[in-house]
Every structure is written in C-alpha cells, then in structure tokens.
Scaffold this motif. Structure first.
Motif, PDB file in Angstrom:
ATOM      1  N   ARG A 295     -34.897  22.390  50.684  1.00 61.45           N
ATOM      2  CA  ARG A 295     -34.420  22.895  51.751  1.00 61.45           C
ATOM      3  C   ARG A 295     -33.383  22.087  52.627  1.00 61.45           C
ATOM      4  N   CYS A 296     -32.584  22.755  53.544  1.00 65.34           N
ATOM      5  CA  CYS A 296     -31.519  22.091  54.111  1.00 65.34           C
ATOM      6  C   CYS A 296     -32.111  21.520  55.366  1.00 65.34           C
ATOM      7  N   THR A 297     -31.804  20.329  55.617  1.00 66.20           N
ATOM      8  CA  THR A 297     -32.448  19.671  56.773  1.00 66.20           C
ATOM      9  C   THR A 297     -31.408  19.260  57.957  1.00 66.20           C
ATOM     10  N   LYS A 298     -30.121  19.778  57.401  1.00 60.34           N
ATOM     11  CA  LYS A 298     -29.284  19.353  58.621  1.00 60.34           C
ATOM     12  C   LYS A 298     -28.237  20.613  58.790  1.00 60.34           C
TER      13      LYS A 298
ATOM     14  N   VAL B 121     -21.888  17.652  48.607  1.00 60.03           N
ATOM     15  CA  VAL B 121     -23.549  17.517  48.661  1.00 60.03           C
ATOM     16  C   VAL B 121     -24.146  17.389  47.527  1.00 60.03           C
TER      17      VAL B 121
ATOM     18  N   CYS C 147     -27.698  16.630  52.716  1.00 53.37           N
ATOM     19  CA  CYS C 147     -28.285  17.582  53.835  1.00 53.37           C
ATOM     20  C   CYS C 147     -29.270  18.277  53.305  1.00 53.37           C
ATOM     21  N   LEU C 148     -29.804  17.816  51.806  1.00 52.37           N
ATOM     22  CA  LEU C 148     -30.701  18.753  51.018  1.00 52.37           C
ATOM     23  C   LEU C 148     -32.027  18.064  50.879  1.00 52.37           C
TER      24      LEU C 148
ATOM     25  N   VAL D 169     -24.956  22.705  58.818  1.00 56.20           N
ATOM     26  CA  VAL D 169     -23.651  22.668  58.009  1.00 56.20           C
ATOM     27  C   VAL D 169     -22.616  23.537  58.394  1.00 56.20           C
TER      28      VAL D 169
ATOM     29  N   ALA E 131     -30.514  24.696  45.432  1.00 57.33           N
ATOM     30  CA  ALA E 131     -29.799  24.319  46.713  1.00 57.33           C
ATOM     31  C   ALA E 131     -29.097  25.565  47.105  1.00 57.33           C
TER      32      ALA E 131
ATOM     33  N   ALA F  30     -31.116  27.302  49.639  1.00 62.78           N
ATOM     34  CA  ALA F  30     -31.299  26.619  50.804  1.00 62.78           C
ATOM     35  C   ALA F  30     -29.901  26.810  51.686  1.00 62.78           C
ATOM     36  N   LEU F  31     -28.853  26.959  51.120  1.00 62.65           N
ATOM     37  CA  LEU F  31     -27.471  27.314  51.720  1.00 62.65           C
ATOM     38  C   LEU F  31     -27.038  28.333  51.976  1.00 62.65           C
TER      39      LEU F  31
END
Length: 207
Positions: A152-155, A96, A127-128, A157, A179, A182-183
């Motif tokens: 932000r995480c857009t997908k 990632v 995804c970030l 996981v 990151a 966000a995760l």
C-alpha cells in the motif's frame, strides 16, 4: 594496497593490463566478471524494466552477504560502474524503493535497497509499505500472486512528477506489480529499475 570488498583480494587480482591502468572499481576484476551484464529490457504491466545484471549464483551470494549477513560495506559494489549513466538516464525522477518489512530493517539496522542507492542524488521517497511479511523465496506461485495486493501507498505522491521504482532483484515481478497497483492513482510518469533480474523475465523482452 586497496582490496576487493567481497573476496578481500588485491584490486589488481586477475586484472588485464588495461584494467590495471584504468580500473577504479571496488571489486577486483575476477569478482566483477562474475556479474553477468544485462542489455535487454523486459515488461511489467506494459512498463519497460531496466536491469543491470542477470541474477546468477554469484549475484545471489553477493546479495546474501550484503543484506542477510549485514555486510553494509558491500552497498556500493552493485551499481559502482553504472552511476554516471544512471544519473543521466533518470535525471529528475524521484526514487521510490520497494518496501522491506519493518522487522527486517530493524534486524539489519539499515534499509538495504536505499543503501544501494545512497550515492544517488535523486530525491528518495519511501511511500510504500508491505501489509504482509511473507517471503517470496518461501512462497508458492499462488501466494506470490496474492502479494500483489499486499503493498500500500502510505504517503501523498501528488507533488511528485516522475517516479522511478527501484529494487534489488526482480524474480516473479509480483512486488513491482503490487507497487504499481498501490500507485494506480498516480498521474505522473513511472519507470522501473532493478539491479538484477531472473533470466526467465527476459522472455518478455522489449526490442
């Protein structure tokens, strides 16, 4: 005759006898020796971080030539001698990459972090996303801390078991901390790998 991708000298430039016999690099020995290898891990949010090199003037000039001068041919030089170890150590991890601004990617015509790992067979999952285009190099320490909340995480996981966060350079660690935040809901294993680290980070060394 093959030439160094950075200085354009012969790949035999400055080589020892042993290097002449076994060298299959894309940088000449003179340039390769300017990159200072790092053998220590440091910590970000209790996660050990692997870094190949210590960030110095030569690494900075190499990186600027690659991503700011858009010399995409240099993408292979950073991890050329680390590929075999990387494949063994991070087998099964999904890479990632740390996010660049959409404007930067558009200007360059390529994602510079992904380019550095193009040779890697691991799955890559972007995804970030940055919610701010503030540059770290022009930010104050307070602004850098605020950047932690600007990723932000857009997908989804949930399908991933193991994540390897990758970046070109770790300076203050604020991007990587952002990151990780966000995760925060990710339940799998997370590791961190950067190509170079600022020397000050090595004060937080993992023995």
């Amino acid at each position: 005759m093959d030439r160094c991708l950075y200085c354009n000298q012969s790949l035999e430039h400055g080589a020892t006898l042993i290097e002449l016999l076994i060298n299959h690099d894309v940088l000449c020995p003179m340039c390769r020796h300017e990159l200072i290898r790092n053998k220590k891990k440091f910590i970000i949010n209790n996660i050990p971080v692997d870094a190949c090199y210590i960030y110095n003037d030569f690494f900075s000039s190499l990186l600027v030539q690659y991503k700011d001068c858009m010399d995409e041919a240099l993408k292979s030089v950073f991890l050329f001698n680390h590929r075999m170890i990387f494949h063994v150590k991070y087998w099964g991890y999904t890479l990632v990459p740390m996010p660049s601004s959409k404007d930067k990617i558009k200007d360059r015509g390529f994602n510079h972090v992904l380019g550095m790992f193009e040779w890697c067979k691991n799955e890559k999952y972007c995804c970030l996303e940055k919610t701010s285009n503030q540059k770290q190099v022009t930010s104050t320490s307070i602004q850098r801390q605020k950047m932690i909340g600007n990723i932000r995480c857009t997908k989804d996981v949930k399908h991933i078991k193991k994540i390897l966060l990758v970046d070109d350079v770790c300076t203050t660690g604020s991007t990587l901390k952002g990151a990780l935040e966000a995760l925060s809901s990710f339940e799998g294993k997370i590791k961190i790998f950067v190509i170079a680290t600022h020397p000050l980070n090595l004060k937080k060394v993992v023995r």
